[in-house]
Write a protein that holds these residues in place. Sequence first.
Motif, PDB file in Angstrom:
ATOM      1  N   LEU A   1       4.647  82.355  17.384  1.00 30.20           N
ATOM      2  CA  LEU A   1       4.487  80.946  17.749  1.00 30.20           C
ATOM      3  C   LEU A   1       5.323  80.604  18.980  1.00 30.20           C
TER       4      LEU A   1
ATOM      5  N   VAL B   1      -2.289  79.339  14.088  1.00 29.74           N
ATOM      6  CA  VAL B   1      -2.034  78.067  13.390  1.00 29.74           C
ATOM      7  C   VAL B   1      -3.255  77.647  12.570  1.00 29.74           C
TER       8      VAL B   1
ATOM      9  N   ARG C   1      -2.435  74.043   8.076  1.00 29.84           N
ATOM     10  CA  ARG C   1      -1.863  72.780   8.535  1.00 29.84           C
ATOM     11  C   ARG C   1      -0.335  72.814   8.685  1.00 29.84           C
TER      12      ARG C   1
ATOM     13  N   LEU D   1       1.558  75.193   9.691  1.00 28.44           N
ATOM     14  CA  LEU D   1       1.858  75.869  10.950  1.00 28.44           C
ATOM     15  C   LEU D   1       1.451  74.998  12.138  1.00 28.44           C
ATOM     16  N   GLN D   2       0.382  74.231  11.993  1.00 33.79           N
ATOM     17  CA  GLN D   2      -0.020  73.306  13.054  1.00 33.79           C
ATOM     18  C   GLN D   2       1.040  72.239  13.267  1.00 33.79           C
TER      19      GLN D   2
ATOM     20  N   PHE E   1       4.014  73.821  14.955  1.00 32.24           N
ATOM     21  CA  PHE E   1       3.797  74.095  16.381  1.00 32.24           C
ATOM     22  C   PHE E   1       3.915  72.813  17.202  1.00 32.24           C
TER      23      PHE E   1
END
Length: 333
Positions: free
Chosen positions: A215, A245, A248, A250-251, A254
């Motif tokens: 990431l 991602v 969610r 990980l989104q 980020f």
Amino acid sequence: MTAETAWPITQLQPRLVNRFERLISRDQLAHAYLFSGTQESGTTALAQWVGLRLFCSNVHNGQPCGQCAQCKQILSGNHPDFLKIQPTGATIKVDDIRDLRQEMARTGLEQAKRIFEIDQADLLTPGAANSLLKFIEEPPGPVLIILVTEQKQRLLSTILSRVQVIDFPPAPAANIAAQLTDEGVAPELAPLFSALGASVPTARALAEDQALSPLLDALDQWLAALGRHDWQAFILVQTQIMPLVKERPLQTLFFDLTIIALQDILVAQYTPAAPSHFPQHQATLTAVASQWPPTTATLAAAQALAAQARLQGNVAFQGLFERLTAQILSSFS
């Protein structure tokens, strides 16, 4: 050892400790509170201190002794009249609150008052929240309910209106970073995790998660392309970022990383010697800071915050990030 030394919360949140000491000594405690803030700001520590202060049999100068049988039971998590409710899985369910109701109806085993601490209260399901609301409105006996959350905006407005909300000032970032380092988190990652507001367990999990390094590398590539005013950054969203991602959480992470990086770029434009939250990617952030006008950095950070807010409304991540990328690139023309 003095009481002030024994209880770190007295140094971390002295005003709140003094406030609750006065309320307890004057017998003016409300029956329901919401402690809003990160764990590092002392929410759960103050909840424990309140229990200690209420039940301690040897209070000295307004502070619990930490040595009596009552204090030892609380500190070990075994006091029958101080119960913690935590999520069983991803949420706090109706059954959990039903069990809580049964406990509330019982007379205290060792104290006249019983304390119920509900951690991560934002994870209450709608049914559980409505069920809890009934207990808050009509407590079955002499109880103290303490809800703890890092995201009070996720709680029902009806609950917020019926509890006393205590907003915890954030702990200094340097203190959090030092604590994380003491707990074994890599020094180069500790400043970033403190900016994320990560608890020690969360920071450990992130540090050990093999997804974090990719990431950060993807973010570095995206920022480098933006620094060159290169529309390749738009393509990187699909080719480098999206595969990393898919979920969610990980989104959300980020977006958090992106916002911190953009803020670092803005700070670097005015204070080049300021430390970065991304020491391993300092060269990229420094380059972007020199390539962008300050107005672009300011606008980019604001647009990223707005996009993150829309992500919480279940708008698709890819569309939001592509739009953010296009907005930043278009600002150069």
